[in-house]
Scaffold this motif. Structure first.
Motif, PDB file in Angstrom:
ATOM      1  N   GLY A 166      -7.076  -6.706   7.398  1.00 30.13           N
ATOM      2  CA  GLY A 166      -8.015  -5.598   7.376  1.00 30.13           C
ATOM      3  C   GLY A 166      -8.000  -4.964   5.993  1.00 30.13           C
ATOM      4  N   ILE A 167      -8.806  -3.938   5.801  1.00 26.67           N
ATOM      5  CA  ILE A 167      -8.766  -3.167   4.565  1.00 26.67           C
ATOM      6  C   ILE A 167      -8.398  -1.731   4.921  1.00 26.67           C
ATOM      7  CG2 ILE A 167     -10.087  -2.270   2.613  1.00 26.67           C
ATOM      8  CD1 ILE A 167     -11.715  -4.800   2.587  1.00 26.67           C
ATOM      9  N   TYR A 168      -7.277  -1.266   4.388  1.00 27.89           N
ATOM     10  CA  TYR A 168      -6.726   0.037   4.750  1.00 27.89           C
ATOM     11  C   TYR A 168      -6.934   1.097   3.673  1.00 27.89           C
ATOM     12  CZ  TYR A 168      -4.472  -2.503   8.534  1.00 27.89           C
ATOM     13  OH  TYR A 168      -4.241  -3.275   9.644  1.00 27.89           O
ATOM     14  N   TYR A 169      -7.374   0.687   2.509  1.00 33.75           N
ATOM     15  CA  TYR A 169      -7.598   1.607   1.388  1.00 33.75           C
ATOM     16  C   TYR A 169      -6.355   2.456   1.093  1.00 33.75           C
ATOM     17  CZ  TYR A 169     -12.468   0.236   1.967  1.00 33.75           C
ATOM     18  OH  TYR A 169     -13.627  -0.508   2.071  1.00 33.75           O
ATOM     19  N   GLY A 170      -5.185   1.829   1.206  1.00 31.18           N
ATOM     20  CA  GLY A 170      -3.936   2.498   0.866  1.00 31.18           C
ATOM     21  C   GLY A 170      -3.387   3.435   1.923  1.00 31.18           C
ATOM     22  N   ASP A 171      -4.031   3.513   3.063  1.00 31.06           N
ATOM     23  CA  ASP A 171      -3.604   4.428   4.128  1.00 31.06           C
ATOM     24  C   ASP A 171      -3.116   3.613   5.323  1.00 31.06           C
ATOM     25  OD1 ASP A 171      -3.204   6.383   6.012  1.00 31.06           O
ATOM     26  OD2 ASP A 171      -5.264   7.155   5.981  1.00 31.06           O
ATOM     27  N   THR A 172      -1.810   3.571   5.523  1.00 27.02           N
ATOM     28  CA  THR A 172      -1.228   2.778   6.620  1.00 27.02           C
ATOM     29  C   THR A 172      -1.531   3.369   7.989  1.00 27.02           C
ATOM     30  OG1 THR A 172       0.865   3.983   6.402  1.00 27.02           O
ATOM     31  CG2 THR A 172       0.670   1.897   5.199  1.00 27.02           C
ATOM     32  N   ASN A 173      -2.089   4.571   8.025  1.00 25.56           N
ATOM     33  CA  ASN A 173      -2.431   5.202   9.304  1.00 25.56           C
ATOM     34  C   ASN A 173      -3.821   4.813   9.804  1.00 25.56           C
ATOM     35  OD1 ASN A 173       0.007   6.748   9.550  1.00 25.56           O
ATOM     36  ND2 ASN A 173      -0.793   8.156   7.999  1.00 25.56           N
ATOM     37  N   VAL A 174      -4.558   4.078   8.991  1.00 24.97           N
ATOM     38  CA  VAL A 174      -5.874   3.627   9.422  1.00 24.97           C
ATOM     39  C   VAL A 174      -5.730   2.714  10.636  1.00 24.97           C
ATOM     40  CG1 VAL A 174      -7.871   2.199   8.784  1.00 24.97           C
ATOM     41  CG2 VAL A 174      -6.931   3.836   7.153  1.00 24.97           C
ATOM     42  N   ASP A 175      -6.546   2.942  11.664  1.00 27.71           N
ATOM     43  CA  ASP A 175      -6.496   2.126  12.874  1.00 27.71           C
ATOM     44  C   ASP A 175      -6.803   0.661  12.534  1.00 27.71           C
ATOM     45  OD1 ASP A 175      -6.582   2.067  15.996  1.00 27.71           O
ATOM     46  OD2 ASP A 175      -8.406   1.016  15.378  1.00 27.71           O
ATOM     47  N   HIS A 176      -6.094  -0.253  13.192  1.00 26.32           N
ATOM     48  CA  HIS A 176      -6.242  -1.682  12.913  1.00 26.32           C
ATOM     49  C   HIS A 176      -7.684  -2.150  13.081  1.00 26.32           C
ATOM     50  CE1 HIS A 176      -5.316  -5.973  12.830  1.00 26.32           C
ATOM     51  NE2 HIS A 176      -5.933  -6.112  13.982  1.00 26.32           N
ATOM     52  N   ALA A 177      -8.337  -1.731  14.142  1.00 29.26           N
ATOM     53  CA  ALA A 177      -9.718  -2.147  14.389  1.00 29.26           C
ATOM     54  C   ALA A 177     -10.652  -1.633  13.297  1.00 29.26           C
ATOM     55  CB  ALA A 177     -10.184  -1.658  15.754  1.00 29.26           C
ATOM     56  N   VAL A 178     -10.402  -0.416  12.828  1.00 27.10           N
ATOM     57  CA  VAL A 178     -11.208   0.159  11.749  1.00 27.10           C
ATOM     58  C   VAL A 178     -10.994  -0.636  10.458  1.00 27.10           C
ATOM     59  CG1 VAL A 178     -11.557   2.191  10.289  1.00 27.10           C
ATOM     60  CG2 VAL A 178     -11.233   2.465  12.763  1.00 27.10           C
ATOM     61  N   ALA A 179      -9.733  -0.995  10.194  1.00 23.66           N
ATOM     62  CA  ALA A 179      -9.414  -1.773   8.990  1.00 23.66           C
ATOM     63  C   ALA A 179     -10.106  -3.131   9.015  1.00 23.66           C
ATOM     64  CB  ALA A 179      -7.905  -1.945   8.870  1.00 23.66           C
ATOM     65  N   GLN A 180     -10.149  -3.766  10.190  1.00 28.68           N
ATOM     66  CA  GLN A 180     -10.817  -5.060  10.297  1.00 28.68           C
ATOM     67  C   GLN A 180     -12.316  -4.919  10.060  1.00 28.68           C
ATOM     68  OE1 GLN A 180      -9.561  -8.000  10.571  1.00 28.68           O
ATOM     69  NE2 GLN A 180      -7.446  -7.615  11.129  1.00 28.68           N
ATOM     70  N   ARG A 181     -12.900  -3.860  10.602  1.00 27.39           N
ATOM     71  CA  ARG A 181     -14.332  -3.624  10.381  1.00 27.39           C
ATOM     72  C   ARG A 181     -14.606  -3.332   8.903  1.00 27.39           C
ATOM     73  NH1 ARG A 181     -18.498  -2.774  13.996  1.00 27.39           N
ATOM     74  NH2 ARG A 181     -20.376  -1.857  13.069  1.00 27.39           N
ATOM     75  N   ASN A 182     -13.696  -2.609   8.278  1.00 24.80           N
ATOM     76  CA  ASN A 182     -13.830  -2.350   6.831  1.00 24.80           C
ATOM     77  C   ASN A 182     -13.921  -3.658   6.061  1.00 24.80           C
ATOM     78  OD1 ASN A 182     -13.637   0.425   7.199  1.00 24.80           O
ATOM     79  ND2 ASN A 182     -11.457   0.515   6.686  1.00 24.80           N
ATOM     80  N   GLN A 183     -13.062  -4.604   6.452  1.00 28.20           N
ATOM     81  CA  GLN A 183     -13.031  -5.886   5.748  1.00 28.20           C
ATOM     82  C   GLN A 183     -14.325  -6.668   5.966  1.00 28.20           C
ATOM     83  OE1 GLN A 183     -12.504  -9.369   6.876  1.00 28.20           O
ATOM     84  NE2 GLN A 183     -10.871 -10.201   5.603  1.00 28.20           N
ATOM     85  N   HIS A 184     -14.807  -6.688   7.199  1.00 30.77           N
ATOM     86  CA  HIS A 184     -16.046  -7.417   7.484  1.00 30.77           C
ATOM     87  C   HIS A 184     -17.227  -6.816   6.727  1.00 30.77           C
ATOM     88  CE1 HIS A 184     -13.759  -9.629  10.255  1.00 30.77           C
ATOM     89  NE2 HIS A 184     -13.935  -8.892  11.335  1.00 30.77           N
ATOM     90  N   ASN A 185     -17.302  -5.495   6.713  1.00 35.75           N
ATOM     91  CA  ASN A 185     -18.399  -4.848   5.997  1.00 35.75           C
ATOM     92  C   ASN A 185     -18.312  -5.109   4.494  1.00 35.75           C
ATOM     93  OD1 ASN A 185     -20.155  -3.540   7.881  1.00 35.75           O
ATOM     94  ND2 ASN A 185     -18.501  -2.121   8.361  1.00 35.75           N
ATOM     95  N   TYR A 186     -17.079  -5.132   3.971  1.00 38.86           N
ATOM     96  CA  TYR A 186     -16.895  -5.442   2.547  1.00 38.86           C
ATOM     97  C   TYR A 186     -17.443  -6.833   2.233  1.00 38.86           C
ATOM     98  CZ  TYR A 186     -14.644  -6.839  -1.801  1.00 38.86           C
ATOM     99  OH  TYR A 186     -14.433  -7.323  -3.076  1.00 38.86           O
ATOM    100  N   LEU A 187     -17.078  -7.819   3.040  1.00 41.18           N
ATOM    101  CA  LEU A 187     -17.510  -9.188   2.787  1.00 41.18           C
ATOM    102  C   LEU A 187     -19.026  -9.325   2.903  1.00 41.18           C
ATOM    103  CD1 LEU A 187     -14.722 -11.115   4.753  1.00 41.18           C
ATOM    104  CD2 LEU A 187     -14.857 -10.721   2.289  1.00 41.18           C
ATOM    105  N   LEU A 188     -19.604  -8.679   3.900  1.00 39.13           N
ATOM    106  CA  LEU A 188     -21.055  -8.729   4.074  1.00 39.13           C
ATOM    107  C   LEU A 188     -21.771  -8.044   2.911  1.00 39.13           C
ATOM    108  CD1 LEU A 188     -21.176  -7.991   7.901  1.00 39.13           C
ATOM    109  CD2 LEU A 188     -21.906 -10.116   6.810  1.00 39.13           C
TER     110      LEU A 188
END
Length: 307
Positions: free
Chosen positions: A30-52
Motif C-alpha cells: 500500500g502507500i502510507y505516506y509515512g503514516d503507519t496509522n493509515v488503515d491498510h485498505a486505505v493504503a492499498q487504495r492509495n497505491q491503486h489510485n497512484y498507479l492509475l
C-alpha cells in the motif's frame, strides 16, 4: 492444460485465494505516506489510485493490467470509467474477477496475441514482473532477454496513436547486487547458517521468481521506453508485510474457516503450503526482505513512457 507459468507461481495464487478470509485482497504494497496509522485498505487504495494516475487512466481509457489478482485495481479503474482488461495465471482469480463484473482472462503475458496489438492506452504490472524471471533463467543468463522481451510486448499492445502510451510497474529489486540464484534452488535447511540463502530458498519455494537490480529494467527498456519517474516504496512494503504477518498469525489461532481452507490446500500441496506459511510465520522470510536499515531488497514504483 498447457503450462501457463512456473508451478510454484501457479500454486502461490491458488493458495492465496483464501486470503480474503482474513481481509487481505491485494498482494502488493500500500502507500502510507509515512503514516503507519493509515488503515491498510486505505493504503492499498492509495497505491491503486497512484498507479492509475501515473498512466493517465480516466473515462474511456483502455487499460491492460498484467497480473490483475482479485481485481481490486480493476474495480477502482471501472469507477473512473476506464475500459480495463486484466490477465492472470490463476483460474480462481479469473473466476473471482468475473463474478465482480470485471473482464479478466486466464493468460500469461507472453501469450498475448496480435489481436491485442495497438489496442491499449496504458499498462499496469503491479508486482507481477517479479515472477517473470526464475533463478534457473538467471543461471542461464536469460534475465536481460526476458525483460527486453517484456518491454517489446508492452510496446506492441500500446496504441502508437494514443496520447498516453505509458506503463507503470511495481517490482521488488535486489538492492546492491543479485543474490546468487543457486541459493534459491538449494534447500533452506542446507543453508540454515546462511541467512540470505535460507530466506531466498524459502521465498522461491513459496513464491517463485527472481528480481532485477536497480537500473537493469531501464537498460533493458532502452530504445523502446524511457524511465520517466521512480519512487522508492520499500518502507511501504515493509509496513504492508508486517500487517500481513500479524493478520496471518491471528488467523491461525482464531479464524477456523481460514484454517480449514489452508488445511484443504495442505492435503493437495503439503510442501508448498509449508514454505508459503514459513514466509509469514516462524522464519518470516517475506518481511525479512524489507527489514532493517539496509534491507536486501528495495521496492520501486516506476513509470515508463513509450518512445
Amino acid at each position: 492444460m498447457k503450462k501457463i507459468a512456473p508451478k510454484n507461481v501457479v500454486n502461490l495464487y491458488a493458495l492465496t485465494s483464501v486470503t480474503p478470509l482474513v481481509g487481505i485482497l491485494d498482494y502488493t504494497e500500500g502507500i502510507y505516506y509515512g503514516d503507519t496509522n493509515v488503515d491498510h485498505a486505505v493504503a492499498q487504495r492509495n497505491q491503486h489510485n497512484y498507479l492509475l494516475d501515473e498512466v493517465g487512466a480516466q473515462k474511456g481509457f483502455r487499460l491492460l493490467e498484467i497480473g490483475c489478482g482479485l481485481g481490486t485495481l480493476l474495480e477502482i479503474a471501472k469507477e473512473r470509467g476506464v475500459l480495463g482488461i486484466g490477465i492472470t495465471i490463476s483460474e480462481d482469480q479469473v473466476k473471482k474477477c468475473v463474478a465482480k463484473g470485471l473482464d479478466a482472462r486466464l493468460m500469461n503475458y507472453k501469450s498475448i496475441s496480435k489481436e491485442w496489438y495497438g489496442k491499449f492506452d496504458g499498462i499496469i504490472a503491479n508486482g507481477s514482473l517479479e515472477h517473470f524471471c526464475q533463478p534457473e533463467d538467471a543461471i542461464q543468463g536469460k534475465q536481460n532477454d526476458i525483460y527486453k522481451e517484456m518491454f517489446s510486448i508492452f510496446s506492441k499492445v500500446l496504441d502508437p496513436k494514443s496520447q498516453y502510451r505509458k506503463v507503470t510497474t511495481t517490482a521488488i529489486h535486489f538492492q546492491n547486487s543479485h543474490i546468487n540464484p543457486e541459493k534459491f534452488l538449494k534447500h533452506p535447511l542446507l543453508q540454515i547458517f546462511d541467512r540470505e540463502g535460507f530466506h531466498a530458498s524459502i521465498l522461491h519455494r513459496g513464491y517463485g521468481g527472481y528480481y532485477p537490480i536497480k537500473q537493469q529494467l531501464a537498460n533493458c527498456a532502452s530504445g523502446i521506453f524511457q524511465l520517466q519517474k521512480e519512487i522508492n516504496g520499500t518502507e511501504d512494503y515493509r509496513i504492508t508485510s508486517e500487517y500481513w504477518c500479524n493478520m496471518y498469525k491471528k488467523a491461525l489461532f482464531t479464524n477456523h474457516k481460514f484454517m480449514l481452507e489452508v488445511c484443504k490446500y495442505f492435503l493437495k500441496k503439503p510442501s508448498h503450503t509449508i514454505w508459503t506459511i514459513a514466509s509469514y510465520v516462524g522464519p518470516e522470510s517475506w518481511p525479512w526482505q524489507f527489514r532493517g536499515k539496509n534491507p536486501p531488497t528495495h521496492l520501486y514504483r516506476q513509470t515508463w513512457q513509450m518512445i
